[in-house]
Design an enzyme around this catalytic site. Sequence first.
Site, PDB file in Angstrom:
ATOM      1  N   THR A 101       9.423 -10.699 -10.955  1.00 49.45           N
ATOM      2  CA  THR A 101      10.223 -11.512 -11.874  1.00 49.45           C
ATOM      3  C   THR A 101      10.772 -10.620 -12.981  1.00 49.45           C
ATOM      4  O   THR A 101      10.099  -9.693 -13.431  1.00 49.45           O
ATOM      5  CB  THR A 101       9.346 -12.616 -12.491  1.00 49.45           C
ATOM      6  OG1 THR A 101       8.898 -13.495 -11.438  1.00 49.45           O
ATOM      7  CG2 THR A 101      10.110 -13.428 -13.523  1.00 49.45           C
ATOM      8  N   GLY A 102      11.998 -10.910 -13.420  1.00 49.51           N
ATOM      9  CA  GLY A 102      12.540 -10.197 -14.573  1.00 49.51           C
ATOM     10  C   GLY A 102      13.902  -9.578 -14.317  1.00 49.51           C
ATOM     11  O   GLY A 102      14.459  -9.655 -13.220  1.00 49.51           O
ATOM     12  N   THR A 161      14.868  -6.412 -14.177  1.00 51.23           N
ATOM     13  CA  THR A 161      14.943  -5.290 -13.234  1.00 51.23           C
ATOM     14  C   THR A 161      14.899  -5.797 -11.800  1.00 51.23           C
ATOM     15  O   THR A 161      15.589  -5.262 -10.919  1.00 51.23           O
ATOM     16  CB  THR A 161      13.800  -4.292 -13.488  1.00 51.23           C
ATOM     17  OG1 THR A 161      13.739  -3.985 -14.881  1.00 51.23           O
ATOM     18  CG2 THR A 161      14.024  -3.005 -12.716  1.00 51.23           C
ATOM     19  N   GLY A 170       5.818 -10.400 -19.576  1.00 50.04           N
ATOM     20  CA  GLY A 170       6.723 -10.834 -20.628  1.00 50.04           C
ATOM     21  C   GLY A 170       7.471 -12.100 -20.263  1.00 50.04           C
ATOM     22  O   GLY A 170       7.826 -12.895 -21.124  1.00 50.04           O
ATOM     23  N   GLU A 182       2.248 -12.740 -10.339  1.00 47.79           N
ATOM     24  CA  GLU A 182       2.583 -11.332 -10.113  1.00 47.79           C
ATOM     25  C   GLU A 182       1.348 -10.537  -9.702  1.00 47.79           C
ATOM     26  O   GLU A 182       1.415  -9.679  -8.816  1.00 47.79           O
ATOM     27  CB  GLU A 182       3.210 -10.741 -11.373  1.00 47.79           C
ATOM     28  CG  GLU A 182       4.618 -11.248 -11.653  1.00 47.79           C
ATOM     29  CD  GLU A 182       5.160 -10.808 -12.990  1.00 47.79           C
ATOM     30  OE1 GLU A 182       6.381 -10.938 -13.205  1.00 47.79           O
ATOM     31  OE2 GLU A 182       4.375 -10.339 -13.840  1.00 47.79           O
ATOM     32  N   LYS A 193      10.176   2.134 -20.716  1.00 47.45           N
ATOM     33  CA  LYS A 193       8.913   1.453 -20.417  1.00 47.45           C
ATOM     34  C   LYS A 193       7.679   2.361 -20.487  1.00 47.45           C
ATOM     35  O   LYS A 193       6.606   1.899 -20.876  1.00 47.45           O
ATOM     36  CB  LYS A 193       8.994   0.765 -19.046  1.00 47.45           C
ATOM     37  CG  LYS A 193      10.089  -0.284 -18.952  1.00 47.45           C
ATOM     38  CD  LYS A 193       9.977  -1.355 -20.013  1.00 47.45           C
ATOM     39  CE  LYS A 193      11.037  -2.424 -19.856  1.00 47.45           C
ATOM     40  NZ  LYS A 193      10.958  -3.459 -20.907  1.00 47.45           N
TER      41      LYS A 193
END
Length: 229
Positions: free
Chosen positions: A43-44, A46, A110, A117, A135
């Site tokens: 998820t996210g 990237t 986040g 995950e 990161k």
Amino acid sequence: MLDDLLDALPIDRLVTGIEREKQAAAEAAAELVEDGMSVGLGTGTTVAFLLSALARRSLDIHCVCTSRATEEAAGRLGIAVEPFDSLDRLDLAIDGTDQIAPDGWLVKGGGGAHTREKIVAAAADRFVVIASSNKPVDALGPPVPLELQTFGLRATLRALDRVTLRDVPHSPDGGVIADYTGPIGDPQALAASFASTPGVVAHGLFPPTLVYEVLVGRGDRVQRLVPPP
């Protein structure tokens, strides 16, 4: 001096550079996916680049997603998604991260999807992390995302120290999303403390033993990091 240089650059140019790095890392990870694989999708922002790269390859793969947002985005791109209860293992899982420590520990969650995950990462033969160059950090810092049971929530918060609730919807599994804002110190000790606290469903500290490799976009190239043994 570096801070002065960054301050002098236009904000949109900085953002564009980071987005390019995310895209480079995601595209490198997409090349690891082969026909017939079962793949966990994280998820996210990237991962959004990863989905586009996978869609362009038109592979015959079986995917599970860690969030509704990823599932919906994958569906729009024509990537077949199935429920995780139809699989008991994955060939590969790919996800982003919030922080990467030199010893391989990660902070994730986040986006509030860290419980799923972590389940997906643990089920994969290879868990590959994709990230931009901002990161990696010298040492992990707060916040550390948490998912808490709604039952006995006030008692759980009382048992924990320096935790704030997020003003966001519950997780897909009904948990309350929160953040630990205190010092991390030894991540292994803190992870054990969270795991031993009743009411804590999951935390966002991911050990290096879970990670196969990290792909970090740095300018126009991708750096491969392997966690220490």
